[in-house]
Design a protein around this motif. Structure first.
Motif, PDB file in Angstrom:
ATOM      1  N   LEU A   1       0.812  -1.224   0.000  1.00 36.96           N
ATOM      2  CA  LEU A   1       0.000   0.000   0.000  1.00 36.96           C
ATOM      3  C   LEU A   1       0.843   1.271   0.000  1.00 36.96           C
ATOM      4  CD1 LEU A   1      -2.789  -1.059   2.506  1.00 36.96           C
ATOM      5  CD2 LEU A   1      -2.965  -0.876   0.012  1.00 36.96           C
ATOM      6  N   GLU A   2       2.150   1.118  -0.121  1.00 35.35           N
ATOM      7  CA  GLU A   2       3.033   2.289  -0.092  1.00 35.35           C
ATOM      8  C   GLU A   2       2.645   3.320  -1.147  1.00 35.35           C
ATOM      9  OE1 GLU A   2       7.676   3.518  -0.943  1.00 35.35           O
ATOM     10  OE2 GLU A   2       7.251   1.455  -0.351  1.00 35.35           O
ATOM     11  N   ASN A   3       2.397   2.891  -2.379  1.00 36.51           N
ATOM     12  CA  ASN A   3       2.041   3.846  -3.442  1.00 36.51           C
ATOM     13  C   ASN A   3       0.719   4.553  -3.148  1.00 36.51           C
ATOM     14  OD1 ASN A   3       4.341   3.484  -4.978  1.00 36.51           O
ATOM     15  ND2 ASN A   3       3.431   1.872  -6.227  1.00 36.51           N
ATOM     16  N   PHE A   4      -0.243   3.816  -2.606  1.00 35.67           N
ATOM     17  CA  PHE A   4      -1.528   4.428  -2.259  1.00 35.67           C
ATOM     18  C   PHE A   4      -1.315   5.584  -1.287  1.00 35.67           C
ATOM     19  CE2 PHE A   4      -5.000   4.743   0.845  1.00 35.67           C
ATOM     20  CZ  PHE A   4      -6.030   5.153   0.011  1.00 35.67           C
ATOM     21  N   TYR A   5      -0.570   5.344  -0.213  1.00 38.52           N
ATOM     22  CA  TYR A   5      -0.340   6.400   0.772  1.00 38.52           C
ATOM     23  C   TYR A   5       0.553   7.503   0.206  1.00 38.52           C
ATOM     24  CZ  TYR A   5      -2.830   3.748   4.269  1.00 38.52           C
ATOM     25  OH  TYR A   5      -3.816   3.099   4.962  1.00 38.52           O
ATOM     26  N   HIS A   6       1.527   7.119  -0.609  1.00 39.66           N
ATOM     27  CA  HIS A   6       2.386   8.131  -1.242  1.00 39.66           C
ATOM     28  C   HIS A   6       1.545   9.070  -2.115  1.00 39.66           C
ATOM     29  CE1 HIS A   6       5.993   9.981  -2.837  1.00 39.66           C
ATOM     30  NE2 HIS A   6       5.443   9.877  -4.035  1.00 39.66           N
ATOM     31  N   ASN A   7       0.598   8.510  -2.841  1.00 39.74           N
ATOM     32  CA  ASN A   7      -0.282   9.332  -3.679  1.00 39.74           C
ATOM     33  C   ASN A   7      -1.192  10.236  -2.852  1.00 39.74           C
ATOM     34  OD1 ASN A   7       0.803   8.283  -6.013  1.00 39.74           O
ATOM     35  ND2 ASN A   7      -0.756   6.682  -6.203  1.00 39.74           N
ATOM     36  N   ASN A   8      -1.217  10.016  -1.540  1.00 39.57           N
ATOM     37  CA  ASN A   8      -2.018  10.833  -0.634  1.00 39.57           C
ATOM     38  C   ASN A   8      -1.128  11.610   0.344  1.00 39.57           C
ATOM     39  OD1 ASN A   8      -5.039  10.248  -1.130  1.00 39.57           O
ATOM     40  ND2 ASN A   8      -4.027   8.272  -1.296  1.00 39.57           N
ATOM     41  N   SER A   9       0.055  12.003  -0.155  1.00 36.60           N
ATOM     42  CA  SER A   9       0.976  12.912   0.548  1.00 36.60           C
ATOM     43  C   SER A   9       1.692  12.309   1.752  1.00 36.60           C
ATOM     44  CB  SER A   9       0.271  14.212   0.956  1.00 36.60           C
ATOM     45  OG  SER A   9      -0.217  14.878  -0.197  1.00 36.60           O
ATOM     46  N   PHE A  10       1.738  10.997   1.863  1.00 39.02           N
ATOM     47  CA  PHE A  10       2.587  10.364   2.868  1.00 39.02           C
ATOM     48  C   PHE A  10       3.888   9.974   2.186  1.00 39.02           C
ATOM     49  CE2 PHE A  10      -1.404   9.973   5.087  1.00 39.02           C
ATOM     50  CZ  PHE A  10      -1.063  10.037   6.429  1.00 39.02           C
ATOM     51  N   HIS A  11       4.994  10.235   2.853  1.00 38.82           N
ATOM     52  CA  HIS A  11       6.305   9.981   2.275  1.00 38.82           C
ATOM     53  C   HIS A  11       7.107   9.047   3.164  1.00 38.82           C
ATOM     54  CE1 HIS A  11       5.690  13.055  -0.807  1.00 38.82           C
ATOM     55  NE2 HIS A  11       5.019  13.686   0.141  1.00 38.82           N
ATOM     56  N   VAL A  12       7.874   8.182   2.547  1.00 30.83           N
ATOM     57  CA  VAL A  12       8.664   7.198   3.280  1.00 30.83           C
ATOM     58  C   VAL A  12       9.651   7.903   4.201  1.00 30.83           C
ATOM     59  CG1 VAL A  12      10.378   5.332   3.064  1.00 30.83           C
ATOM     60  CG2 VAL A  12       8.420   5.448   1.484  1.00 30.83           C
ATOM     61  N   VAL A  13       9.748   7.384   5.412  1.00 30.63           N
ATOM     62  CA  VAL A  13      10.686   7.877   6.418  1.00 30.63           C
ATOM     63  C   VAL A  13      11.527   6.678   6.850  1.00 30.63           C
ATOM     64  CG1 VAL A  13      10.903   8.864   8.730  1.00 30.63           C
ATOM     65  CG2 VAL A  13       9.022   9.565   7.257  1.00 30.63           C
ATOM     66  N   GLN A  14      12.823   6.858   6.887  1.00 30.07           N
ATOM     67  CA  GLN A  14      13.682   5.785   7.392  1.00 30.07           C
ATOM     68  C   GLN A  14      13.397   5.606   8.881  1.00 30.07           C
ATOM     69  OE1 GLN A  14      15.446   3.886   5.270  1.00 30.07           O
ATOM     70  NE2 GLN A  14      14.456   5.223   3.763  1.00 30.07           N
ATOM     71  N   SER A  15      13.414   4.377   9.336  1.00 28.76           N
ATOM     72  CA  SER A  15      13.055   4.117  10.735  1.00 28.76           C
ATOM     73  C   SER A  15      13.945   4.885  11.707  1.00 28.76           C
ATOM     74  CB  SER A  15      13.084   2.621  11.037  1.00 28.76           C
ATOM     75  OG  SER A  15      14.371   2.099  10.850  1.00 28.76           O
ATOM     76  N   VAL A  16      15.211   5.108  11.358  1.00 35.96           N
ATOM     77  CA  VAL A  16      16.105   5.858  12.249  1.00 35.96           C
ATOM     78  C   VAL A  16      15.678   7.323  12.383  1.00 35.96           C
ATOM     79  CG1 VAL A  16      18.099   4.361  11.847  1.00 35.96           C
ATOM     80  CG2 VAL A  16      17.762   6.383  10.417  1.00 35.96           C
ATOM     81  N   ASP A  17      14.891   7.814  11.425  1.00 27.47           N
ATOM     82  CA  ASP A  17      14.442   9.206  11.457  1.00 27.47           C
ATOM     83  C   ASP A  17      13.074   9.390  12.105  1.00 27.47           C
ATOM     84  OD1 ASP A  17      16.773  10.061  10.150  1.00 27.47           O
ATOM     85  OD2 ASP A  17      15.900   9.621   8.181  1.00 27.47           O
ATOM     86  N   LEU A  18      12.451   8.303  12.529  1.00 25.94           N
ATOM     87  CA  LEU A  18      11.160   8.407  13.211  1.00 25.94           C
ATOM     88  C   LEU A  18      11.346   9.016  14.598  1.00 25.94           C
ATOM     89  CD1 LEU A  18       9.572   4.919  12.425  1.00 25.94           C
ATOM     90  CD2 LEU A  18       8.646   7.136  11.725  1.00 25.94           C
ATOM     91  N   PRO A  19      10.345   9.744  15.090  1.00 33.77           N
ATOM     92  CA  PRO A  19      10.397  10.192  16.490  1.00 33.77           C
ATOM     93  C   PRO A  19      10.515   8.965  17.401  1.00 33.77           C
ATOM     94  CG  PRO A  19       8.596  11.256  15.313  1.00 33.77           C
ATOM     95  CD  PRO A  19       9.139  10.197  14.399  1.00 33.77           C
ATOM     96  N   ALA A  20      11.198   9.124  18.521  1.00 30.63           N
ATOM     97  CA  ALA A  20      11.520   7.994  19.404  1.00 30.63           C
ATOM     98  C   ALA A  20      10.329   7.091  19.739  1.00 30.63           C
ATOM     99  CB  ALA A  20      12.187   8.509  20.672  1.00 30.63           C
ATOM    100  N   PRO A  21       9.171   7.625  20.149  1.00 33.52           N
ATOM    101  CA  PRO A  21       8.082   6.709  20.512  1.00 33.52           C
ATOM    102  C   PRO A  21       7.551   5.913  19.318  1.00 33.52           C
ATOM    103  CG  PRO A  21       7.336   8.990  20.623  1.00 33.52           C
ATOM    104  CD  PRO A  21       8.808   9.028  20.394  1.00 33.52           C
ATOM    105  N   LEU A  22       7.601   6.507  18.148  1.00 38.18           N
ATOM    106  CA  LEU A  22       7.156   5.790  16.950  1.00 38.18           C
ATOM    107  C   LEU A  22       8.207   4.786  16.494  1.00 38.18           C
ATOM    108  CD1 LEU A  22       5.495   8.701  14.953  1.00 38.18           C
ATOM    109  CD2 LEU A  22       4.385   6.958  16.335  1.00 38.18           C
ATOM    110  N   LYS A  23       9.461   5.137  16.655  1.00 40.84           N
ATOM    111  CA  LYS A  23      10.555   4.244  16.262  1.00 40.84           C
ATOM    112  C   LYS A  23      10.473   2.924  17.023  1.00 40.84           C
ATOM    113  CE  LYS A  23      14.496   6.224  16.030  1.00 40.84           C
ATOM    114  NZ  LYS A  23      15.805   6.839  16.287  1.00 40.84           N
ATOM    115  N   LEU A  24      10.245   3.005  18.323  1.00 40.48           N
ATOM    116  CA  LEU A  24      10.150   1.797  19.143  1.00 40.48           C
ATOM    117  C   LEU A  24       8.984   0.917  18.703  1.00 40.48           C
ATOM    118  CD1 LEU A  24      10.819   3.340  22.669  1.00 40.48           C
ATOM    119  CD2 LEU A  24      12.375   1.905  21.320  1.00 40.48           C
ATOM    120  N   LEU A  25       7.841   1.538  18.440  1.00 42.29           N
ATOM    121  CA  LEU A  25       6.664   0.803  17.997  1.00 42.29           C
ATOM    122  C   LEU A  25       6.896   0.170  16.630  1.00 42.29           C
ATOM    123  CD1 LEU A  25       3.762   0.061  18.724  1.00 42.29           C
ATOM    124  CD2 LEU A  25       3.042   2.211  17.669  1.00 42.29           C
ATOM    125  N   PHE A  26       7.487   0.935  15.716  1.00 44.77           N
ATOM    126  CA  PHE A  26       7.770   0.418  14.377  1.00 44.77           C
ATOM    127  C   PHE A  26       8.719  -0.785  14.457  1.00 44.77           C
ATOM    128  CE2 PHE A  26      10.079   0.472  10.284  1.00 44.77           C
ATOM    129  CZ  PHE A  26       8.997   0.338   9.426  1.00 44.77           C
TER     130      PHE A  26
END
Length: 144
Positions: free
Chosen positions: A98-123
């Motif tokens: 579903l990556e392309n679907f979300y990308h087409n709706n303004s969501f962009h891939v983020v490397q896991s190391v660049d996620l905010p800390a609480p989201l990084k742990l969950l991911f």
């Protein structure tokens, strides 16, 4: 097809239980989530939920009833969310297909190391359990 979108008040959350039981039984709607629904003929046909994690919002579930899929309802739902609630503090962990679907709706891939800390742990927890996910962040792109 006319679809009306709105934020679902907490008092109406029980309306979601039979829908999730029928189509997405592993999901549980929580009282602290922001929930946007799409109505067609006074029936809920689409749902998207955002879970607060500290100051961030994680898109935790999006469901379009099977008979309404592939008709642009998911696109319309995210377009509504874009105008109503989405900010750069909104993220999703999209299934890879579903990556392309979300990308087409303004969501962009983020490397896991660049996620905010609480989201990084969950991911990392989701990935280590074998889920094939892509971390994405909402970023409005001006088309003008």
């Amino acid at each position: 097809m006319q679809v009306f979108f709105q934020s679902l008040p907490l008092i109406k959350f029980p309306l979601l239980k039979p829908i999730y039981k029928a189509y997405y039984p592993i999901a549980k709607v929580k009282n602290n989530e922001s929930t946007i629904v799409g109505y067609h003929d006074k029936s809920i046909i689409a749902i998207v939920r955002f879970r607060p994690i500290e100051r961030y919002q994680l898109l935790t579930g999006m469901l379009v009833l099977p008979e309404y899929q592939r008709k642009g309802i998911g696109q319309q739902l995210l377009t509504y969310c874009e105008s109503a609630i989405l900010t750069s503090d909104h993220y999703c962990f999209a299934y890879q297909h579903l990556e392309n679907f979300y990308h087409n709706n303004s969501f962009h891939v983020v490397q896991s190391v660049d996620l905010p800390a609480p989201l990084k742990l969950l991911f990392q927890r989701y990935i280590s359990s074998g889920k094939k996910l892509v971390a994405m962040q909402y970023k409005h792109t001006d088309m003008s």
